[in-house]
Design an enzyme around this catalytic site. Structure first.
Site, mmCIF file in Angstrom:
data_model
loop_
_atom_site.group_PDB
_atom_site.id
_atom_site.type_symbol
_atom_site.label_atom_id
_atom_site.label_comp_id
_atom_site.label_asym_id
_atom_site.label_seq_id
_atom_site.Cartn_x
_atom_site.Cartn_y
_atom_site.Cartn_z
ATOM 1 N N GLU A 289 0.825 -1.220 0.000
ATOM 2 C CA GLU A 289 0.000 0.000 0.000
ATOM 3 C C GLU A 289 0.854 1.263 0.000
ATOM 4 O O GLU A 289 0.423 2.302 -0.491
ATOM 5 C CB GLU A 289 -0.917 0.027 1.241
ATOM 6 C CG GLU A 289 -2.200 -0.747 1.066
ATOM 7 C CD GLU A 289 -3.257 -0.412 2.117
ATOM 8 O OE1 GLU A 289 -2.907 0.194 3.156
ATOM 9 O OE2 GLU A 289 -4.415 -0.778 1.912
ATOM 10 N N LYS A 424 -14.100 -0.533 -3.611
ATOM 11 C CA LYS A 424 -15.172 -0.203 -2.661
ATOM 12 C C LYS A 424 -16.331 0.471 -3.394
ATOM 13 O O LYS A 424 -17.490 0.134 -3.169
ATOM 14 C CB LYS A 424 -14.649 0.724 -1.554
ATOM 15 C CG LYS A 424 -13.665 0.059 -0.613
ATOM 16 C CD LYS A 424 -13.257 1.007 0.496
ATOM 17 C CE LYS A 424 -12.157 0.397 1.349
ATOM 18 N NZ LYS A 424 -11.563 1.334 2.278
#
Ligand code: G6P
EC number: 5.3.1.9
Length: 447
Positions: A289, A424
């Site tokens: 990340e 998402k």
């Protein structure tokens, strides 16, 4: 008791000159990091955390852990990503390989299960079955307080807990670790009166293992969180104060960036202890990340050895040559098991009689490192003196600091994760979440 980094085996891949050049970039990147002048500089709370943390909250964590140990057979840790991997890595690193399967008398602390890190029906069903007849508590962890996976798990398990104990007692068995002011979880915790712990604003999820996020579950497992912090403080001191030649974290950041520039776009972290599996999972999030953005980065992968030498070994030795490998070596094993001689040497192992299992393991490691080096996979080694709290604290800090430096060398903001939102948004649209109506039509047409 220091975690050290050894890149001597990369000598055939990188020159002294390359080290000298990258050393300069690493020192510059360190300066940007510690002067807090780089991208993402509002997420640098982790730098001083080992020496500058909320002592009052730390005591509350220890107290809560003692209560959970005294009134629960099971602790459920609900969280995903940075709100899950650090605690799991630490508990597996520090405690018994078969922690949850040990007898209660032997273990002395609650079984600990991690949940809310997937959306699997069977996982939840099996967990609920397992909880039957057991006293349990919940530590629900979410920095944002709005992540879907843990929120669903919490809704289901909160009901189970409330049905079992009634609302009042259930409220005393729920511990919420979240933002100090924002998010649905904070609102819920305040309304229901749960004990809450804070994820500081300036500490991102993947850097949060040394906050209540990691510390409460780790303390419940019986590990000593004071020693963990002391180890991290020791790692911090060296990372901040030492020059390049004695600064292991800086060297790691430098060497992996040299190798990246030579086409090694994948870094495999290899362990020779199954109890380090989740440490590598934690590392994968930290580096993946932090660095994987703007079409750049080193892809973090991991193998458990020697198991994966019998599956992935072929590829590492002989497949596409875009790999580098970092071995985590635990120097002192947790005990000794000797291989005994047998009168009839039917399995041909008598040549090892009197030798320890760890002797075999270390020779497997050394042999593999040389073989992979010969196969054009540069091998680095992180040496961990032993599997205790102090060394783990050092190791966490080593990785975090090197990550910040490495991200700046790479030229990215190591402290954001904009790419994570894409899945998402699609998931919310497909689920019919209010506000996503337009995307929903477009996506449905594409399915
Ligand atoms: O702690 P939370 O806010 O629930 O976040 C949990 C995780 O999910 C997010 O999508 C991020 O990509 C991660 O960095 C984070 O650790």
């Amino acid at each position: 008791m220091q975690v050290t980094f050894d890149y001597s085996k990369t000598a055939s891949f990188i020159s002294e000159e390359e080290i000298v050049n990258m050393k300069k970039l690493a020192l510059d990147a360190k300066e940007v990091l510690v002067s807090r002048t780089g991208a993402g500089n509002d997420f640098l709370g982790w730098i001083d955390l080992p020496v500058d943390y909320d002592k009052e909250e730390f005591k509350r964590i220890q107290k809560a852990a003692a209560k959970i140990q005294s009134d629960s057979d099971v602790l459920l840790v609900i969280g995903i990503g940075g709100s899950y991997l650090g605690a799991r890595a630490a508990i597996e690193f520090l405690r018994n390989n078969f922690y949850n399967c040990m007898s209660k008398e032997d273990r002395k602390t609650p079984e600990i299960y991690f949940v809310g890190n997937n959306i699997s029906t069977s996982y939840m069903k099996d967990l609920i079955h397992l909880l039957n007849g057991k006293d349990f508590s919940i530590n629900v962890i979410s920095k944002s307080g709005t992540t879907t996976e843990p929120a669903i798990a919490f809704r289901i398990l909160k009901k189970l807990l409330t049905d079992k104990y009634g609302a009042e007692e259930a409220g005393k068995r729920i511990y919420a670790t979240t933002d100090k002011a924002r998010g649905a979880l904070k609102t819920l915790a305040d309304k229901e009166g749960y004990e809450t712990f804070v994820v500081p604003d300036d500490v991102g999820g993947r850097f949060s293992v040394l906050t209540a996020v990691g510390l409460l579950p780790i303390a419940v497992s019986g590990a000593d969180i004071e020693k963990l912090m002391a180890g991290a403080a020791s790692g911090r001191k060296r990372a901040l104060e030492n020059g390049f030649e004695t600064n292991d974290a800086l060297q790691y950041a430098a060497v992996r960036n040299i190798l990246l520039r030579k086409g090694k776009g994948i870094e495999i972290t290899a362990n020779y202890e199954p109890s380090l599996h989740y440490l590598a999972e934690w590392w994968k999030q930290l580096y993946g990340e932090s660095e994987g953005k703007d079409q750049r980065g080193i892809f973090p992968a991991a193998v458990d050895l020697t198991a994966d030498l019998h599956s992935m070994g072929q590829f590492i030795q002989d497949g596409s040559r875009n790999l580098m490998e970092t071995v985590i070596s635990v120097e002192e094993p947790c005990g000794e098991i000797l291989i005994e001689a047998e009168a009839e040497d039917l399995d041909g192992l008598n040549y090892l009689a009197g030798k320890s299992m760890d002797f075999v393991n270390k020779n497997a490691m050394n042999g593999t490192m040389l073989a992979h080096t010969d196969g054009q996979v540069p091998n680095m080694k992180i040496c961990v003196p032993k599997q205790d709290e102090f060394c783990l604290g050092e190791l966490f800090y080593f990785y975090e600091f090197a990550c910040g430096v490495s991200g700046y060398i790479l030229g990215v903001n190591p402290f954001n994760q904009p790419g994570v939102e894409s899945y998402k948004k699609n998931m919310f649209a497909l689920l019919g979440k209010p506000g996503y109506e337009e995307q929903r039509e477009t996506l449905l047409a594409r399915l």
